[in-house]
Design a protein around this motif. Structure first.
Motif, PDB file in Angstrom:
ATOM      1  N   GLY A 160      70.201  -7.752 -48.339  1.00 34.73           N
ATOM      2  CA  GLY A 160      69.921  -8.310 -49.550  1.00 34.73           C
ATOM      3  C   GLY A 160      70.726  -9.452 -49.807  1.00 34.73           C
ATOM      4  O   GLY A 160      70.279 -10.428 -50.207  1.00 34.73           O
ATOM      5  N   VAL A 199      69.292 -12.748 -56.939  1.00 37.56           N
ATOM      6  CA  VAL A 199      69.380 -11.395 -56.600  1.00 37.56           C
ATOM      7  C   VAL A 199      69.382 -10.645 -58.075  1.00 37.56           C
ATOM      8  O   VAL A 199      68.707  -9.509 -58.248  1.00 37.56           O
ATOM      9  CB  VAL A 199      70.752 -11.128 -56.165  1.00 37.56           C
ATOM     10  CG1 VAL A 199      71.251  -9.716 -56.020  1.00 37.56           C
ATOM     11  CG2 VAL A 199      70.754 -11.802 -54.587  1.00 37.56           C
ATOM     12  N   PHE A 209      65.837  -8.874 -57.192  1.00 39.85           N
ATOM     13  CA  PHE A 209      66.075  -7.864 -56.273  1.00 39.85           C
ATOM     14  C   PHE A 209      66.484  -6.371 -56.585  1.00 39.85           C
ATOM     15  O   PHE A 209      67.654  -6.140 -57.272  1.00 39.85           O
ATOM     16  CB  PHE A 209      67.299  -8.241 -55.147  1.00 39.85           C
ATOM     17  CG  PHE A 209      67.396  -7.306 -53.894  1.00 39.85           C
ATOM     18  CD1 PHE A 209      66.365  -7.439 -53.043  1.00 39.85           C
ATOM     19  CD2 PHE A 209      68.486  -6.814 -53.664  1.00 39.85           C
ATOM     20  CE1 PHE A 209      66.610  -6.678 -51.850  1.00 39.85           C
ATOM     21  CE2 PHE A 209      68.729  -5.995 -52.498  1.00 39.85           C
ATOM     22  CZ  PHE A 209      67.619  -5.898 -51.636  1.00 39.85           C
ATOM     23  N   PRO A 268      70.166 -15.217 -50.334  1.00 41.55           N
ATOM     24  CA  PRO A 268      69.475 -14.187 -50.504  1.00 41.55           C
ATOM     25  C   PRO A 268      67.949 -14.478 -50.623  1.00 41.55           C
ATOM     26  O   PRO A 268      67.076 -13.814 -50.495  1.00 41.55           O
ATOM     27  CB  PRO A 268      70.073 -13.688 -51.760  1.00 41.55           C
ATOM     28  CG  PRO A 268      71.200 -13.974 -51.765  1.00 41.55           C
ATOM     29  CD  PRO A 268      71.539 -15.594 -51.115  1.00 41.55           C
ATOM     30  N   LYS A 280      67.516  -2.117 -51.024  1.00 40.23           N
ATOM     31  CA  LYS A 280      68.783  -1.952 -50.216  1.00 40.23           C
ATOM     32  C   LYS A 280      68.906  -0.622 -49.707  1.00 40.23           C
ATOM     33  O   LYS A 280      69.211  -0.429 -48.650  1.00 40.23           O
ATOM     34  CB  LYS A 280      70.075  -2.537 -51.102  1.00 40.23           C
ATOM     35  CG  LYS A 280      71.457  -2.608 -50.018  1.00 40.23           C
ATOM     36  CD  LYS A 280      72.260  -3.663 -50.684  1.00 40.23           C
ATOM     37  CE  LYS A 280      73.191  -3.847 -49.883  1.00 40.23           C
ATOM     38  NZ  LYS A 280      74.291  -4.993 -50.361  1.00 40.23           N
ATOM     39  N   ALA A 307      67.328 -10.785 -49.315  1.00 40.59           N
ATOM     40  CA  ALA A 307      66.449 -10.199 -50.384  1.00 40.59           C
ATOM     41  C   ALA A 307      65.141 -10.660 -50.192  1.00 40.59           C
ATOM     42  O   ALA A 307      64.234  -9.844 -50.228  1.00 40.59           O
ATOM     43  CB  ALA A 307      67.444 -10.204 -51.366  1.00 40.59           C
TER      44      ALA A 307
END
Length: 699
Positions: free
Chosen positions: A440, A387, A391, A490, A396, A508
């Motif tokens: 996410g 993440v 990400f 994720p 998000k 994610a």
């Protein structure tokens, strides 16, 4: 979009439905706040990672959109992208999963090179990674890491000793004869109870033990059992005899098991009993002793689903010779550990389960196999690093808006239903109002401080992680449900709906093209991730999820007449998919795939409604792009999501075991039921993509 069940079907609490058929199962988040991992700097944009997205160049003008949407959008791509030799399927999901693996690979390599502190998340990931990559050490160890377990099995002399051995192994998280785990109580979704369910089979599903079409697979399985037993030290002639006994043993278990279709019924997965009541079903297996060994408070209430299976298993503890039990337990103990043992064991396991059964020609490279192990052992720990590296926070935010838009569209459709009574509709809207979206990654991360890893060996690390993770799950029993937990990592390219929490979850890794692109026009996002969002929401109203109420309890909230009308409509969808011939002479199982097909049809319909709402708010987005309207691009991106090639073996296994229909049928089935599709491409009655009197409309 629920594509696969992330909890094994054998587990009676398997009510979590996921978008795709593949992807590692993740560990859930803990109820304690864990320190954030510090991922090394990683420039994801510079990694050589594959991509997939809707592309005009992929369209095949030789195939009419009104004849075959899948062929029109995907035929050229599918022809140019056969299944790689180390895979059994290849398509949009696999390409995105490959991209995720490239990122994960860079992260674990950095963790291994950084000499992180031994107790840190990075340090533990590095231990598992290094020992998994040390092929020379694994081969040198041979079967030695497993010898203590095998010696204990050799000492078993009767059913009582077998029961004691099972208790001890389950306490270490190593149980294969039946599933045992923790999940929300179907009748009180705020509390966690224990669930026990059928298991014990080495073949994918009970039908493999009886269907004439699977005779060659059965023969190959017996040969594989013998091969494993020889690797474990048995003489060839002895192993051949034992393999036949193991096959007969498993056939008896299969005969007492429920089918995948039967297990779709929640009532077949939930049977609350006390330990005393369970002991009456299994007088040779003491559940009080089992719970004491596992240190779980389940004597007063746990779910013993499929009681017929456990009754037969109990008989086998009494009447099956110890030698047969020894052969069965030796085989499965070695088989379960094979991916972490020397090359000869890993190769044997691959040759049957991957090559013979599914048609995969080559093993994945060592780094991918080791990365799978890291995900199995510490999936969410690796997810923390993923993440931070891959990400973007804005994804998000934009996903939250899409979820909101889909939710509004779903509410409007529920309110306008003409076949549902006001009483049931009110309950349906109550459920709509209680949906919880997760996007996410978890808001809090799991604590890994109790896991001990080292350089002692690959199997040792995997067994340590297995015991640690199982203890983590068992410790939930008897406690309130933690609704912050996640059931996927994720880095998983997937999404899911959980009925007992009434939640929809989008990791994610799925938030990238062709599903989601912040820079794309509305049609592509609504035809991609919008349909995924709608699909997961509709799982709350499919044939199984609709039996759980707004609080996640297994409770009928329908009038009898409304349920009858619902079933009449879903029976039409069963018939539609029963009519699809996947390979010559083998059709899709409409009842097995019903939940996913309801999710596709309802989800795509709601996503289309949401797109129209978005276009009204932004009229400038209504124009054509590259000659195609927003409605056309919406359906074309839906098909792009479902481009997928399979090996013949993989496809045949999925037709028997997978609650998702093959991708080519998913691409065309829902659009063919939607008048909006015919309007978008100016299709006429009689075209293959226009269903007439048999058009299915549910939600």
């Amino acid at each position: 979009m629920s594509l696969r069940t992330i909890v094994p079907v054998a587990l009676t609490a398997a009510i979590t439905l996921a978008l795709s058929v593949h992807g590692p199962q993740a560990e859930a988040a803990s109820t304690t706040k864990a320190p954030a991992a510090s991922a090394p700097a990683l420039d994801v944009a510079k990694l050589d990672a594959p991509k997939v997205a809707f592309n005009l160049a992929d369209l095949d003008p030789a195939v009419a959109a009104c004849d075959d949407l899948n062929g029109f959008v995907n035929a050229k791509w599918l022809k140019a992208n056969p299944v790689p030799s180390d895979r059994t399927s290849w398509g949009s999901f696999e390409v995105l999963a490959e991209r995720s693996l490239v990122i994960q690979h860079a992260l674990v390599e950095q963790a291994a090179a950084a000499n992180a502190p031994a107790g840190s998340i990075e340090g533990k990931i590095a231990d598992i990674w290094r020992t998994g990559m040390d092929e020379a050490a694994i081969n040198q160890a041979g079967l030695a890491p497993l010898q203590p377990q095998l010696k204990a099995i050799d000492g078993l002399r009767d059913g009582k000793a077998v029961a004691a051995w099972l208790r001890d192994r389950y306490a270490q998280g190593q149980g294969f004869l039946f599933s045992f785990g923790a999940n929300a109580d179907y009748k009180d979704s705020s509390q966690v109870i224990a669930y026990a369910g059928q298991g014990g089979l080495g073949l994918p599903e009970k039908g493999y033990y009886f269907d004439e079409s699977q005779a060659k697979i059965r023969d190959a399985y017996v040969q594989y059992i013998a091969r494993v037993l020889v690797l474990g030290g048995a003489k060839p002639a002895q192993a051949a005899t034992q393999a036949k006994a193991v096959m007969a043993f498993e056939t008896r278990l299969a005969n007492a098991s429920l089918s995948r279709i039967e297990l779709r019924d929640p009532s077949k997965r939930y049977n609350p009993v006390s330990a005393a009541q369970a002991n009456a079903i299994t007088p040779h297996f003491d559940w009080n002793a089992f719970f004491d060994t596992l240190q779980v408070p389940a004597e007063d209430k746990f779910s013993l689903a499929q009681p017929g299976y456990f009754a037969e298993l109990d008989k086998m503890l009494a009447d099956t010779p110890a030698a047969t039990w020894q052969a069965y337990l030796r085989f499965h103990t070695i088989d379960e550990a094979a991916p972490y043992l020397a090359q000869s064991f890993e190769q044997a396991h691959f040759d049957f389960y991957n090559k013979t059964l599914r048609g995969q020609q080559e093993m994945l490279p060592r780094w991918k196999r080791s990365l799978e192990a890291v995900n199995d052992a510490m999936g969410e720990g690796l997810g923390q690093l993923y993440v931070q590296a891959a990400f973007p926070p804005e994804s998000k935010v934009e996903m939250q808006q899409l979820v909101h838009n889909l939710s509004i569209a779903l509410k409007a459709r529920l309110e306008k239903l003409d076949w549902m009574s006001a009483e049931t509709k009110q309950r349906a809207l109550e459920k709509w109002a209680s949906f919880t979206p997760k996007i996410g990654y978890p808001d809090k991360w799991r604590d890994w401080s109790g896991l001990r890893t080292s350089d002692a060996g690959f199997l040792a690390n995997m067994e340590a992680a297995q015991a640690f993770n199982y203890r983590y799950r068992l410790d939930k029993i008897g406690k309130p449900v933690d609704r912050t937990e996640w059931g996927m990592t994720p880095q998983t390219v997937n999404a899911y709906y959980n009925a007992t929490k009434n939640e929809i979850v989008f990791p994610a890794a799925i938030l990238q093209p062709p599903f989601f692109d912040p820079k794309a026009d509305p049609a592509l996002n609504y035809g991609g991730i919008g349909a995924v969002i709608g699909h997961e929401m509709m799982h709350g109203y499919d044939d199984s999820g609709s039996q759980f109420d707004a609080k996640g309890n297994f409770d009928s909230w329908w009038t009898d007449s409304d349920r009858k009308l619902f079933t009449e409509r879903t029976d039409q969808l069963v018939a539609q998919f029963d009519g699809y011939e996947a390979v010559p002479g083998v059709h899709v199982k409409g009842k097995l795939t019903l939940g996913e097909n309801i999710g596709d049809l309802g989800g795509l319909t709601v996503a289309y409604d949401a797109l129209q709402m978005a276009l009204k708010q932004d009229p400038a987005a209504k124009g054509k792009i590259d000659g195609y309207t927003q409605d056309q691009r919406f359906f074309m991106n839906w098909a792009t999501v479902w481009r997928r090639n399979f090996t013949d073996g993989e496809l045949r296994v999925r037709l028997n075991t997978d609650p998702h229909a093959p991708a080519n049928f998913r691409a065309i089935a829902a659009p063919s039921n939607m008048p909006a599709y015919a309007q978008a491409f100016q299709c006429k009655a009689g075209d293959r993509m226009v269903r007439g009197k048999d058009r299915v409309a549910i939600w």
